[in-house]
Design a protein around this motif. Sequence first.
Motif, mmCIF file in Angstrom:
data_model
loop_
_atom_site.group_PDB
_atom_site.id
_atom_site.type_symbol
_atom_site.label_atom_id
_atom_site.label_comp_id
_atom_site.label_asym_id
_atom_site.label_seq_id
_atom_site.Cartn_x
_atom_site.Cartn_y
_atom_site.Cartn_z
ATOM 1 N N TYR A 1 45.378 50.215 4.964
ATOM 2 C CA TYR A 1 44.293 49.067 4.506
ATOM 3 C C TYR A 1 43.158 48.838 5.542
ATOM 4 N N GLY B 1 39.157 48.304 6.766
ATOM 5 C CA GLY B 1 38.108 48.268 6.109
ATOM 6 C C GLY B 1 36.855 48.730 6.601
ATOM 7 N N ILE C 1 39.027 46.548 -0.035
ATOM 8 C CA ILE C 1 38.806 47.978 -0.701
ATOM 9 C C ILE C 1 38.986 47.965 -2.154
ATOM 10 N N GLU D 1 35.248 51.926 -3.742
ATOM 11 C CA GLU D 1 35.164 52.407 -2.375
ATOM 12 C C GLU D 1 36.539 53.244 -2.246
ATOM 13 N N TRP D 2 37.534 52.734 -2.877
ATOM 14 C CA TRP D 2 38.834 53.789 -2.580
ATOM 15 C C TRP D 2 38.605 55.373 -3.139
#
Length: 238
Positions: free
Chosen positions: A136, A138, A178, A182-183
Amino acid sequence: MQVTTDWTTLDEGLSAYVATPAESRGTVLVAAEIFGVSGHVRDMCDSLARRGYTAAAPDFYWRAGPRLEFGYDDEGRAEAMEHMRGLSRENVLADLEAARALAGDAVPAIVGFSLGGHIALLAATAAPYVLAVDFYGGWTIDGGVPLAEPEPPLADAASIAAYGTPVMILAGADDHLIGDDEWNRIGQRLTNYGVSHERVRFAGVKHGFMCKDRPEWDEAVAHDAWERVVAALRKRLG
């Protein structure tokens, strides 16, 4: 498995928390959250060592003070964010290069959590790793913090592909850092540049799910995610 832990000086003022098994399969660098080399990060190093890997978490904040560690409350988060904004790409990459020496002539893996996930992908743009794991992380594709200047790590996905480093990204579907767009763009960027990668997104899970000291901790998902990482390390380091 018997494990030895200690803080080890790597270069000048840089030190790392190092967990060492009796017999090592290989070396894994561990990049911490914004909160420093916390108990959570040390636990992750110890877990890797129990699986047979030498695990080292560099203290990226050493220029501001040795072994800085911040709490997960609002005050600790504010302090951590201030120190995170003081990190530069040049210094972090220099620290990673010093930490790589622990692997000798072998190529290490790198695993990072949150800010450390960003650092894991940044590391993969600058040197080869047998595996780069981003929990995860950023700011990896759009930037937004000084560490992502002059460009975020995935703007240089071509370098990751050139080094041949496989990437694993694990995140919660409800992660505030996220979003869906964006993912999807992260996956497209890795695919477009030919980076071998695996992305896993856990439904109903928030940011920080690996850390038992945070309210977002999800024990079942954390176990699942960690087993995926260990399996990938077994494949590449033995």
